[in-house]
Design a protein around this motif. Sequence first.
Motif, PDB file in Angstrom:
ATOM      1  N   ILE A 700       0.773  -1.171  -0.169  1.00  0.00           N
ATOM      2  CA  ILE A 700       0.258  -0.010  -0.597  1.00  0.00           C
ATOM      3  C   ILE A 700       1.175   1.053   0.218  1.00  0.00           C
ATOM      4  O   ILE A 700       1.437   1.239   0.604  1.00  0.00           O
ATOM      5  CB  ILE A 700      -0.628  -0.206   1.258  1.00  0.00           C
ATOM      6  N   VAL A 701       0.666   1.536  -0.599  1.00  0.00           N
ATOM      7  CA  VAL A 701       1.649   2.937  -1.018  1.00  0.00           C
ATOM      8  C   VAL A 701       0.560   4.518  -1.515  1.00  0.00           C
ATOM      9  O   VAL A 701      -0.595   4.490  -1.813  1.00  0.00           O
ATOM     10  CB  VAL A 701       2.398   2.665  -2.153  1.00  0.00           C
ATOM     11  N   GLY A 702       1.179   5.239  -1.467  1.00  0.00           N
ATOM     12  CA  GLY A 702       0.248   6.980  -1.852  1.00  0.00           C
ATOM     13  C   GLY A 702       0.229   6.860  -3.540  1.00  0.00           C
ATOM     14  O   GLY A 702       1.064   6.154  -4.272  1.00  0.00           O
ATOM     15  N   GLN A 703      -1.020   7.642  -3.652  1.00  0.00           N
ATOM     16  CA  GLN A 703      -1.074   7.314  -4.930  1.00  0.00           C
ATOM     17  C   GLN A 703       0.154   8.261  -5.575  1.00  0.00           C
ATOM     18  O   GLN A 703      -0.519   7.730  -6.970  1.00  0.00           O
ATOM     19  CB  GLN A 703      -2.396   7.845  -5.076  1.00  0.00           C
ATOM     20  N   ASN A 704       0.591   9.385  -5.455  1.00  0.00           N
ATOM     21  CA  ASN A 704       1.729   9.600  -6.327  1.00  0.00           C
ATOM     22  C   ASN A 704       2.622   9.201  -6.738  1.00  0.00           C
ATOM     23  O   ASN A 704       3.651   9.489  -7.085  1.00  0.00           O
ATOM     24  CB  ASN A 704       2.048  10.712  -5.559  1.00  0.00           C
ATOM     25  N   ASP A 728      -0.667  -5.453 -10.772  1.00  0.00           N
ATOM     26  CA  ASP A 728      -1.757  -5.065  -9.837  1.00  0.00           C
ATOM     27  C   ASP A 728      -1.858  -3.448  -9.527  1.00  0.00           C
ATOM     28  O   ASP A 728      -0.193  -2.977  -9.333  1.00  0.00           O
ATOM     29  CB  ASP A 728      -2.316  -5.519  -9.269  1.00  0.00           C
ATOM     30  N   GLU A 729      -1.842  -2.539  -9.586  1.00  0.00           N
ATOM     31  CA  GLU A 729      -2.245  -1.463  -9.224  1.00  0.00           C
ATOM     32  C   GLU A 729      -3.545  -1.142  -9.675  1.00  0.00           C
ATOM     33  O   GLU A 729      -4.321  -0.870 -10.411  1.00  0.00           O
ATOM     34  CB  GLU A 729      -1.668  -0.471 -10.181  1.00  0.00           C
ATOM     35  N   PHE A 730      -4.272  -0.304  -8.372  1.00  0.00           N
ATOM     36  CA  PHE A 730      -5.777   0.046  -7.603  1.00  0.00           C
ATOM     37  C   PHE A 730      -5.345   0.868  -7.050  1.00  0.00           C
ATOM     38  O   PHE A 730      -5.354   0.483  -5.651  1.00  0.00           O
ATOM     39  CB  PHE A 730      -6.001  -1.358  -6.896  1.00  0.00           C
ATOM     40  N   ALA A 731      -5.752   2.325  -7.363  1.00  0.00           N
ATOM     41  CA  ALA A 731      -6.397   3.162  -6.018  1.00  0.00           C
ATOM     42  C   ALA A 731      -7.681   3.229  -5.524  1.00  0.00           C
ATOM     43  O   ALA A 731      -8.733   2.756  -6.073  1.00  0.00           O
ATOM     44  CB  ALA A 731      -6.403   4.710  -6.925  1.00  0.00           C
ATOM     45  N   SER A 732      -7.544   3.113  -3.764  1.00  0.00           N
ATOM     46  CA  SER A 732      -9.737   2.699  -3.176  1.00  0.00           C
ATOM     47  C   SER A 732      -8.712   3.389  -2.228  1.00  0.00           C
ATOM     48  O   SER A 732      -8.110   2.904  -1.349  1.00  0.00           O
ATOM     49  CB  SER A 732      -9.624   1.549  -2.970  1.00  0.00           C
ATOM     50  N   ASP A 733     -10.070   3.877  -1.305  1.00  0.00           N
ATOM     51  CA  ASP A 733     -10.153   4.985  -0.065  1.00  0.00           C
ATOM     52  C   ASP A 733     -10.124   4.110   0.999  1.00  0.00           C
ATOM     53  O   ASP A 733      -9.410   3.929   1.874  1.00  0.00           O
ATOM     54  CB  ASP A 733     -10.544   5.612   0.440  1.00  0.00           C
ATOM     55  N   LYS A 734     -10.660   2.085   0.534  1.00  0.00           N
ATOM     56  CA  LYS A 734     -10.365   1.231   1.628  1.00  0.00           C
ATOM     57  C   LYS A 734      -8.519   1.042   1.768  1.00  0.00           C
ATOM     58  O   LYS A 734      -9.047   0.147   2.726  1.00  0.00           O
ATOM     59  CB  LYS A 734     -10.622   0.054   0.936  1.00  0.00           C
ATOM     60  N   GLY A 736      -6.614   3.513   3.067  1.00  0.00           N
ATOM     61  CA  GLY A 736      -6.333   4.877   3.368  1.00  0.00           C
ATOM     62  C   GLY A 736      -6.311   5.792   3.147  1.00  0.00           C
ATOM     63  O   GLY A 736      -6.023   5.438   0.789  1.00  0.00           O
ATOM     64  N   LYS A 737      -6.648   6.946   3.165  1.00  0.00           N
ATOM     65  CA  LYS A 737      -7.389   7.552   2.513  1.00  0.00           C
ATOM     66  C   LYS A 737      -5.811   8.622   1.149  1.00  0.00           C
ATOM     67  O   LYS A 737      -4.417   8.362   1.623  1.00  0.00           O
ATOM     68  CB  LYS A 737      -7.242   9.084   2.778  1.00  0.00           C
ATOM     69  N   GLY A 738      -6.075   8.221  -0.230  1.00  0.00           N
ATOM     70  CA  GLY A 738      -5.243   8.641  -1.212  1.00  0.00           C
ATOM     71  C   GLY A 738      -4.140   7.537  -1.555  1.00  0.00           C
ATOM     72  O   GLY A 738      -3.531   7.548  -1.507  1.00  0.00           O
ATOM     73  N   LYS A 739      -4.557   6.378  -0.355  1.00  0.00           N
ATOM     74  CA  LYS A 739      -3.475   5.285  -0.904  1.00  0.00           C
ATOM     75  C   LYS A 739      -4.031   4.583  -2.384  1.00  0.00           C
ATOM     76  O   LYS A 739      -4.586   4.927  -2.741  1.00  0.00           O
ATOM     77  CB  LYS A 739      -3.487   4.337  -0.032  1.00  0.00           C
ATOM     78  N   LYS A 740      -3.411   3.672  -2.661  1.00  0.00           N
ATOM     79  CA  LYS A 740      -3.251   2.822  -3.846  1.00  0.00           C
ATOM     80  C   LYS A 740      -2.376   1.215  -3.375  1.00  0.00           C
ATOM     81  O   LYS A 740      -1.154   1.352  -2.639  1.00  0.00           O
ATOM     82  CB  LYS A 740      -2.803   3.194  -5.243  1.00  0.00           C
TER      83      LYS A 740
END
Lengths: 781, 227
Positions: A700-704, A728-734, A736-740
């Motif tokens: 799980i990392v920051g979306q940036n 896989d690369e999937f962004a979702s707030d589940k 954590g906020k701004g995480k993917k």
Amino acid sequence: MKVLKSWLKDFIDWDLTDDELVSKLTLTGTEVAGVALTVDRDVVVVEIKKIKKHPNADKLQIAKVFDGKEVLEIVCGAPNIAVGQKVSLAKIGATVGGKEIKEVEIRGINSFGMLCSEFELGLGDDHSGIKILDQNAPLGIALADYLKADSVFNLEITPNRGDCLSHIGIARELAAILGKSLRRPPLDLKMSLKRIAESLAVEIENTNDCPRYYARMLANVKIAPSPKWLQDRLLACGATPINNIVDVTNYIMLDLGQPLHAFDADKIAGKRIVVRRAKNREKITTLDGEKRQLSSENLVIADEKHPLAIAGIMGGFDSQITPETKNIIIEAAEFNPRVIRRASKLLNLTTEASYRFERGIDSGGIQYAIDKAGKLMKETAGGELYSGIVKAGEVALHLYDDEIEYKKINNLIGLNLKDQEIDHILKSLGFLIEDGHFIVPSWRHDIECWQDIAEEIGRIYGYEKIKQIPLPKSKEPNKSFYYFKEYLKDILVDLGFTEVYNYSFLSASDLSILADKEKDLLEVKNPIQPENKYLRNSLVPGILKSIAKNSSFDDILIFEIGNVFTRSREKTNLAIAVSGKRVSSLSGVTGQFCARIGMAPAVSALPTGQAGDRQAKIKIQRFESADLKTIKIRKPFVEIAEIDLEHLAKDSKYLSALPVRQAGARHGKTSDLGLKISKKEITYRPISKFPSVTRDLAFIVGQNISVDKVAVEIYKISDLVNRVEVFDEFASDKFGKGKKNIAFHIFLQAQDRTLKDSEVNGIIKEIISAIEKKYKAKLRK
Amino acid sequence: MKPRGSLHPISQFLRETIRVFESLGFEVYESPEVDTEWNNFDALNVAADHPARDEQDTFWLTDGRVLRTHTSNGQVRAAKERKPAIKIVIPGRCFRNEATDAKHETTFYQLEGLYIDRDVKVGHLFWTLSNFLQKMYGSETEVKFAPGFFPFVEPGFEVSAKYHGKWLELLGAGMVHPKVIKNMGIDSEKYSGFAFGMGIDRLVMLKYGILDIRQFYSSDLRFLKQF
């Protein structure tokens, strides 16, 4: 071809090192593949310091020898050694008598090398004891240097220079290069009063096939092994000694480039030799024991009844020299290179003789060769050399002659040589020169025009002295179909596709996976490998194989641009393919692809293009998993589109729009068809033969955070990380906020071994901690 | 998530070489992979009865044509479609009929160059190839010309460059043989020219340290995706 330094020195002297000589030969056109010494450089001069008895063997001694640096213990069986002697030691790793010296244990004692006899070193016949050297021999120095050992030059002679296939040939080159003259001493022949003309007649059926045929007779010889010096020279050049007569024929061939043959004179019926074409289905058993059927394409040497030899290629079994042979006929002839080449091809038989005849021998050197052979045979086998030579064929030599084109030669090479300087170079090569006119030497069959003369001048004068001249400026070149193809490749790479190159061939079994079986496939007549039987008429079979080969990849996006063939047409196709779990249908890609080249794809699944756009007809083939299993592809589906690029180029705006784009390019704008060059730094990792281990990691990392950067970091952890594939690369707030969530297949592999579990676990641990730290990432468990 | 695509290393290297020649005014010309015996051999002074033919192991087709053994098959074709000055490079796939191993392939790529004009000299050839090699390998690169034999040129050269401290033969070259110029339908008294050719696979192997030539045609994505 191998030449021996001491043998070359029969003809010419020089005082250059071997390296200098090699460089001179190379720069004048004789390629040197290698130089070897007849004595290994790891054989060195040592002094015997101490000798003691071997504790476990009566006949062995242990010598302590000193090479100037260290003392070594050597087990030795020779009786003639004594303290204080200088001897030669073959160190571990040296090759002596064809065998590599290794550290060995002899009856419980280790021996660190071998003391050598004259015989073992190839320096003489004596193998009764160790070769004792002079007391002044310097310690530690290579024996090769001390004895000034002979060198063997391994030369690669180009097919136009048949005249260089001998020691005299190379000596002639050296004479021209070094500005020296050649030694060719007159032969003092001791002949008897008997005349060969009374014992033999020669007739040539057609002098176009055989311009010249000379024969000599040597009676009452004694067949025996050749003297050692002769055998050594043959062996050093890679020939096998047989007996004194055959060895001399081989020796003269290597010496002067003239292949010779010796017949048992008593096996020649009717005392008459005829050089003629073979009759159809005429048979001969050759020296190698093969029974061969001939045709009128073969030239034979025959007696009244039968062929005795296949001219210029191989002698016959029945007339060969045997231990019982008493009287011999020596043949020295010139055969038409084309006739020999044709016959050699038909018989599938190439020999040292045919190789030389095909390339042309010295038409003017035949008499010297047969005389030298006669003299040498008489010296080695005794007997009585009959006086005279039976000669048949043409007397005059047809040598190319013309005016020297001084001006044109200087102009082409870019030199400003005086006429005399050009004359001088040509004379050094054996040309006859008179008043601006030349005649080529009788051994040079490759000189046919003034440009050939220019090459001789250039190579002997030295190309390094030639001044470079910039090309005149010319207009910007037109951009052709090549640029269009490369442009398409860039679009596809940008869409995530990898370019593959498949073979242009199809095997018989490949035909079964060809959806579009065609009758007019082009067929290869002479494939060495069964895979190369047909030429592909489609890129699809190759693409399917590519997908099958890459089973370890979840998703495959590939393309190929290549030529396909039918009997009537060769054209260039593009194939684009997708396969895997998460790839979307190819229609989306072809849509984007077409849009990039300004076309609307006419794919049924897609909405029609904008008004005014031209349409590209693209047919997508879909293979379902059931079809795929039979060709060993375990993927849910494969889609392939194959497109005729010449049609596409015509239909699209691209080629017609080219001039406009080029005009733009000239005004400083980049043309779309400019070649893009990748600036990427690439460190290539070879594909290992050992199995790879795959581990999946998800973070799980920051979306940036860019997945590509994370992948690069993972590569950096260890050289054993062979491949990092993002799956896989999937962004979702589940998360954590701004995480993917990002996930990788990580392949670990070593070049030299199968990895152990513990090793793999260690690296994976390191990867996790490095990525967690650097990207504030969290491993998903 | 967008997957990363990649261009075949041979495509990449050909582009680099072509860009250099493009800057010298060379146009890209492409010739067919299947061609006549005449275009591939005889027109280039490689007669059937000359031993120089043996240097090539050729794939012959049942219809009498050949798979080209070099892109030199484009020389005579191009010259017939143009008038001098002719200044072209011919990239492409070539074939050799032999058993394959790490060092031998049936398939390989070549880039051939041809320049025909009035008064072309050896010095022009030397300048062009030095310029090319220095643009590819750095302006300090040492270049050496030694005599070499190719039937379609006279004089012919083996061109070497010092690459990582070692002399390597990288190209074959020479002044176009007058017989070949004649076969192009051009007056060999008025025009001269030079030609050169290089094997691309080997140069790419040198560049990256690739040890097995078959990798290029393996479609192994583990290999291809590195470029």
